[in-house]
Design a protein around this motif. Structure first.
Motif, PDB file in Angstrom:
ATOM      1  N   SER A  57       0.841  -1.196   0.000  1.00 23.32           N
ATOM      2  CA  SER A  57       0.000   0.000   0.000  1.00 23.32           C
ATOM      3  C   SER A  57       0.877   1.248   0.000  1.00 23.32           C
ATOM      4  CB  SER A  57      -0.897   0.011   1.242  1.00 23.32           C
ATOM      5  OG  SER A  57      -0.144   0.333   2.399  1.00 23.32           O
ATOM      6  N   GLU A  58       0.233   2.405  -0.045  1.00 22.80           N
ATOM      7  CA  GLU A  58       0.984   3.659   0.021  1.00 22.80           C
ATOM      8  C   GLU A  58       1.681   3.838   1.360  1.00 22.80           C
ATOM      9  OE1 GLU A  58      -3.456   4.898   0.361  1.00 22.80           O
ATOM     10  OE2 GLU A  58      -2.312   3.371  -0.642  1.00 22.80           O
ATOM     11  N   PHE A  59       1.365   2.981   2.339  1.00 20.80           N
ATOM     12  CA  PHE A  59       2.017   3.040   3.643  1.00 20.80           C
ATOM     13  C   PHE A  59       3.154   2.039   3.796  1.00 20.80           C
ATOM     14  CE2 PHE A  59      -2.271   4.693   4.541  1.00 20.80           C
ATOM     15  CZ  PHE A  59      -1.904   5.949   4.987  1.00 20.80           C
ATOM     16  N   GLY A  60       3.488   1.298   2.749  1.00 21.49           N
ATOM     17  CA  GLY A  60       4.629   0.385   2.803  1.00 21.49           C
ATOM     18  C   GLY A  60       5.924   1.174   2.795  1.00 21.49           C
ATOM     19  N   SER A  61       6.934   0.692   3.470  1.00 20.52           N
ATOM     20  CA  SER A  61       8.214   1.403   3.498  1.00 20.52           C
ATOM     21  C   SER A  61       9.183   0.774   2.502  1.00 20.52           C
ATOM     22  CB  SER A  61       8.819   1.362   4.902  1.00 20.52           C
ATOM     23  OG  SER A  61       9.357   0.096   5.175  1.00 20.52           O
ATOM     24  N   TYR A 135       6.322   7.230   7.610  1.00 16.41           N
ATOM     25  CA  TYR A 135       5.060   7.024   6.908  1.00 16.41           C
ATOM     26  C   TYR A 135       4.389   8.366   6.646  1.00 16.41           C
ATOM     27  CZ  TYR A 135       5.846   2.233   8.255  1.00 16.41           C
ATOM     28  OH  TYR A 135       6.402   0.997   8.428  1.00 16.41           O
ATOM     29  N   SER A 136       4.047   8.619   5.398  1.00 16.76           N
ATOM     30  CA  SER A 136       3.448   9.900   5.019  1.00 16.76           C
ATOM     31  C   SER A 136       1.945   9.896   5.310  1.00 16.76           C
ATOM     32  CB  SER A 136       3.692  10.173   3.537  1.00 16.76           C
ATOM     33  OG  SER A 136       3.036   9.187   2.758  1.00 16.76           O
ATOM     34  N   ASP A 137       1.355  11.091   5.321  1.00 15.07           N
ATOM     35  CA  ASP A 137      -0.085  11.236   5.500  1.00 15.07           C
ATOM     36  C   ASP A 137      -0.784  10.911   4.182  1.00 15.07           C
ATOM     37  OD1 ASP A 137       0.684  12.120   7.973  1.00 15.07           O
ATOM     38  OD2 ASP A 137       0.235  14.225   7.595  1.00 15.07           O
TER      39      ASP A 137
END
Length: 189
Positions: A57-61, A135-137
């Motif tokens: 997801s967009e929250f994966g590092s 993690y970005s918003d």
């Protein structure tokens, strides 16, 4: 995928309306718990749970990790009963622990009353997620299903009387990239 989910929600909303049209001939319609079939039911509640995001997801590092953490959430909303069915809108604010700082959003609900004081529903809306550290918003659609169980349905009618307290269990997903089980208590006025 989002269009399919919205079409499915519209279909689910149409089914209770069609069944209610058959009951319109009665002098006064009531809900399964004996309350008025039409009106406005505000509520507030507090819930706890855990939110775990997929690595893709967009929250994966970049290092292969994923954002996750516990949540404590406040909810406030209003239901509009339509005979044995209901529609509603709800806002939420959640404080996160772990990789999640805050989550907040708004969603619509559609469902049916069940038993003496319970409810079964599907929901959809928009959620903002503030991550910690790397993690970005982000913001995106949120979908879910849930159930509220009233005291009469679990044998506590004599203990709580007509207080309007219900236990809520729900599972949401943030754009199908997370799983977010939550449980808590909701007080209906």
């Amino acid at each position: 995928m989002k269009k399919i989910a919205l079409c499915a929600a519209a279909l689910i909303a149409a089914i209770p309306a069609a069944s209610f049209a058959q009951e319109a001939d009665s002098t006064e319609a009531t809900a399964p718990d004996g309350t008025r079939a039409f009106g406005i039911e505000p509520y507030i509640g507090i819930m706890g749970g855990y939110d775990s995001y997929d690595k893709r997801s967009e929250f994966g590092s970049p290092r292969g990790g994923k954002m996750n953490g516990a949540l404590i959430q406040g909810v406030a909303g209003v239901n509009v009963p339509i005979g044995p069915a209901f529609v509603g809108v709800e806002g939420n604010v959640a404080k996160g622990f772990g990789d999640i700082d805050w989550e907040y959003g708004v969603k619509g609900r559609v469902g049916a009353r069940a038993g003496e004081s319970g409810m079964i529903y599907a929901s959809g809306g928009y959620e903002w997620v503030n991550g910690k550290r790397a993690y970005s918003d982000q913001k995106d659609w949120i979908y879910g299903v849930g159930v509220e169980v009233g005291p009469k349905d679990i044998g506590l009618g004599g203990v709580t009387g007509n207080s309007g307290v219900r236990l809520r269990f729900e599972v949401d997903t943030y754009d199908f990239d997370s799983i977010r089980p939550m449980a808590g208590a909701v007080v209906h006025f």
